[in-house]
Design an enzyme around this catalytic site. Structure first.
Site, short mmCIF file in Angstrom:
data_model
loop_
_atom_site.label_atom_id
_atom_site.label_comp_id
_atom_site.label_asym_id
_atom_site.label_seq_id
_atom_site.Cartn_x
_atom_site.Cartn_y
_atom_site.Cartn_z
N GLU A 71 78.77 40.22 30.83
CA GLU A 71 80.21 40.46 30.84
C GLU A 71 80.89 39.80 29.63
OE1 GLU A 71 82.13 42.45 31.99
OE2 GLU A 71 84.11 41.57 31.92
N GLU A 119 84.24 44.71 23.05
CA GLU A 119 85.23 45.77 23.25
C GLU A 119 86.59 45.45 22.64
OE1 GLU A 119 86.22 47.06 27.26
OE2 GLU A 119 86.05 45.04 28.01
N LYS A 160 91.54 53.16 29.73
CA LYS A 160 91.47 52.29 30.90
C LYS A 160 90.66 52.91 32.02
CE LYS A 160 92.49 48.59 33.20
NZ LYS A 160 91.69 47.40 32.84
N ARG A 170 96.41 53.95 29.40
CA ARG A 170 95.36 54.86 29.87
C ARG A 170 94.73 55.66 28.73
NH1 ARG A 170 95.37 56.03 35.41
NH2 ARG A 170 94.28 57.94 34.93
N ASN A 207 95.72 66.38 32.66
CA ASN A 207 94.68 65.35 32.65
C ASN A 207 93.42 65.94 33.26
OD1 ASN A 207 96.48 63.51 31.70
ND2 ASN A 207 96.54 62.24 33.55
N GLY A 208 92.26 65.60 32.73
CA GLY A 208 91.01 66.09 33.32
C GLY A 208 90.27 66.96 32.32
N HIS A 265 61.10 36.83 23.24
CA HIS A 265 60.45 38.15 23.22
C HIS A 265 61.16 39.12 22.29
CE1 HIS A 265 57.86 36.75 26.39
NE2 HIS A 265 58.94 36.28 27.00
N TRP A 295 93.91 60.69 25.44
CA TRP A 295 92.64 60.11 24.96
C TRP A 295 91.72 61.30 24.75
CZ3 TRP A 295 87.46 59.82 26.31
CH2 TRP A 295 86.73 58.76 25.76
N LYS A 306 83.07 41.84 26.83
CA LYS A 306 84.48 41.49 26.53
C LYS A 306 84.64 41.31 25.02
CE LYS A 306 86.18 42.40 29.22
NZ LYS A 306 85.92 42.90 30.53
N CYS A 308 94.11 60.11 30.34
CA CYS A 308 95.37 60.42 29.68
C CYS A 308 96.47 60.09 30.68
CB CYS A 308 95.42 61.89 29.31
SG CYS A 308 93.98 62.42 28.37
#
Ligand code: AGP
Length: 615
Positions: free
Chosen positions: A488, A495, A610, A27, A100-101, A511, A74, A492, A2
């Site tokens: 990666e 997301e 983020k 964030r 925050n937290g 397989h 968030w 990308k 946040c």
């Protein structure tokens, strides 16, 4: 995850809070709110959604308030809603806080406070703090804290267990904001216009380039006249002031349609800055690691621990460290490493990779590794971040602030830094000669120009993206270091475009994943020149035989591949070890292009934040 912002001074607080929240929005962005001191009381406004919704709601409020706090959220405890958005206030509505937290013991505290008659209006863990402050402030905990917001805050944080950055205001204390932190960043700045607090430098640097970074257990008392700092025992302290030398334009799009594209285009600079000054007298120098070549020579096992994109940078590092330094290297997601009992000895090197430097799982893994006696190197983008501070040595990736939630330039900075580390370990073990090191360094430096070349013509990427944009799913395959690039690339894509994507080492196709393939199924193949190129071509043929649409990332001049693939994206020739640096760039562009074509919010994808400061 946040964002916190606060201002007290001579000027209107409202535009300053909105501006700060916009800068912090990357964030967390599911809801936002402010608390402003006004007419002897507090005005609280919350909105679900982006900061723009809050800005609209605030447009009918005047500019008379000059002190307030704001938050962009968030969701962790409680769904995104106006009731759960911060700031949260006490029963009387005269104390408001942003946090925050995570308050780990909030359930017990909530029960306790309910039993004493407090009324809760949200499902958040945060709200208990507002009520604890209220009890102390109004004298229910005795006279010691009565009528003093700072003392009441001290009392409240003495009751809570968890991680927090907190800023609080009180209707009865005009112009005052009190602040504290534990395991959650808080910075403060005093400029010509007054005092600022935020959870991230980016929200305060317009006010001042000189910022104080609050340490765990410290407190700050802000008024329009200045900021006073105190340690956990209440003694006045003078925190060191950090001068921020990066430019505010990192917070602007600079003509690009989104931050992600801007940040992709910054990558040549990131390569150059990350390499600058690393070759001295013909050998590699990374002084910040704090270990001599002799000490590095004693390392007999490496763990790379990280999450998400940073984990993928670790997969690339494994290839390089084992190839050049011949040290057994394991790469592990931090959330697994911290809960098992890995074999760690004093000759183990743990490399913790984190763009933000505040990822909770990575931090916990660092702490665990150090208790077990390992040396820990941090690789991070954020100076003074918890990962940097809790590691024995650190390499900064020089990416500068990254705003888009999807990591691009930070990833590249991580890969370049890990490449340097692999070379340094090989140098210390005598596995690479200084001549070889110089040659590798020079080729590594050339990748900056090669990325510029890739970025100068993106037509092939755009064509491939148009062909794939309506797919429901995509498969990324490669071999060797190419498979790490694929992980990666797939992350990308999923997301930011919400298109389901999976990555596999190409040899694994038969397989299982080959069952997915049918007419037009996109298979993205990293097929650059490497010792396993022929094997990759076989995998392309197997895919084509099942009707798949193949998009290949290939080396310039490779005419053969065009016979097999539907779309070829050519990139300059580099040695295989450096192909992650160049081949990742078209995959970043490919993901972004598809996200744009699908109408997605490229910079702020749904459900993500983020920095992930909770478990
Ligand atoms: C990258 O695009 C993602 N946003 C995510 O996977 C990220 O890399 C991960 O959360 C780790 O973050 P960190 O590097 O800040 O520790």
């Amino acid at each position: 995850m946040c964002g916190i912002v606060g201002y007290t001074g001579a000027n209107p607080v409202k535009p300053r809070l909105i501006e700060g929240l916009k800068r912090l929005e990357y964030r967390g962005y599911d809801s936002a709110g402010v608390a402003m001191q006004q007419d002897g009381g507090l005005t609280l406004v919350h909105r679900v959604g982006k900061v723009a919704e809050l800005e609209e709601a605030l447009s009918s409020f005047d500019d008379s308030s000059t002190c307030g706090i704001g938050h962009t959220r968030w969701a962790t405890h409680g769904a995104p809603s106006e009731a759960n958005a911060h700031p949260h206030s006490s029963c009387q509505g005269d104390i408001a806080i942003v946090h925050n937290g995570i308050i780990e013991n909030f359930a017990e505290l909530r029960e306790e406070l309910l039993s004493r008659g407090h009324v809760f209006t949200s499902q958040t863990d945060t709200e208990v703090v507002a009520h604890l402050i209220e009890e102390a402030y109004d004298g229910r905990e005795g006279d010691a804290c009565k009528g003093d917001l700072m003392k009441a805050l001290r009392h409240a944080v003495g009751r809570i267990v968890g991680a927090y950055g907190i800023a609080a205001v009180c209707a009865q204390e005009p112009g005052r904001i009190v602040v504290t932190r534990k395991d959650s960043p808080i910075v403060l700045a005093y400029g010509e216009e007054g005092a600022y607090v935020a959870s991230d430098i980016i929200a305060v640097i317009e006010a001042s380039r000189d910022v104080a970074v609050l340490e765990d257990g410290q407190f700050a008392d802000m008024t329009p006249e200045g900021i006073s700092y105190f340690d956990a025992a209440g003694n006045a302290i003078e925190p060191p002031i950090m001068h921020v030398d990066w430019d505010i334009d990192v917070a602007e799009k600079g003509g690009y349609p989104d931050f992600m594209l801007k940040e992709i285009h910054e990558q040549p600079r990131v390569v150059r800055d990350t390499l600058a000054g690393r070759l001295s007298g013909g050998s590699l120098v990374i002084d910040e690691l704090g270990l001599s070549l002799e000490e590095l020579n004693l390392i007999d096992r490496v763990y790379v621990i990280a999450c998400g994109t940073s984990y993928h940078a670790g997969l690339i590092a494994k290839h390089l460290i084992e190839m050049w330094a011949r040290i057994p290297t394991e790469v592990e997601v931090a959330s697994e490493f911290r809960y098992r009992n890995p074999i760690v000895t004093p000759s183990t090197l743990v490399v913790a990779v984190s763009q933000s430097g505040e990822t909770a799982d990575t931090l916990a893994a660092i702490r665990d590794a150090r208790i077990k006696g390992a040396k820990v190197f941090g690789i991070t983008n954020v100076v003074g971040s918890p990962v940097a501070r809790e590691s024995d040595g650190v390499i900064y990736t020089k990416a500068n602030k990254e705003i888009a939630v999807a990591s691009t330039k930070s990833f590249l900075g991580q890969v370049v830094s890990l490449t340097l580390l692999a070379m340094l370990l090989a140098q210390s073990k005598g596995k690479l000669t200084l001549g070889q090191i110089r040659l590798l360094y020079s080729e590594l430096a050339d990748t900056a120009e090669q990325i510029e070349e890739i970025l100068s013509d993106t037509t092939a990427v755009e064509e491939a993206a148009r062909a794939c944009k309506d797919a429901a799913s995509a498969l990324f395959i490669g071999r060797g270091v190419g498979s790490a690039i694929c992980y990666e690339g797939a992350l990308k894509l999923k997301e930011i475009s919400y298109l389901h994507a999976e990555a596999y080492a190409a040899g694994e196709m038969k397989h299982g994943p080959i069952a997915l393939l049918d007419e037009g199924f996109p298979v993205i193949v990293v097929a650059t020149q490497s010792p396993v190129y022929d094997k990759v071509i076989s995998n392309i043929q197997e895919s084509k035989a099942r009707g798949a649409m193949v998009v290949a990332i290939a080396t310039e001049g490779d005419q053969e591949i065009a016979k097999h693939a539907d779309h070829v994206i050519y990139i300059p020739k580099v040695r295989d070890a450096f192909s992650p640096i160049t081949a990742s760039v078209p995959l970043q562009l490919f993901a972004r292009e598809i996200a744009v074509l699908r109408g997605c919010d490229v910079d702020q994808p749904r459900n993500l934040a983020k920095s992930v400061t909770v478990e």
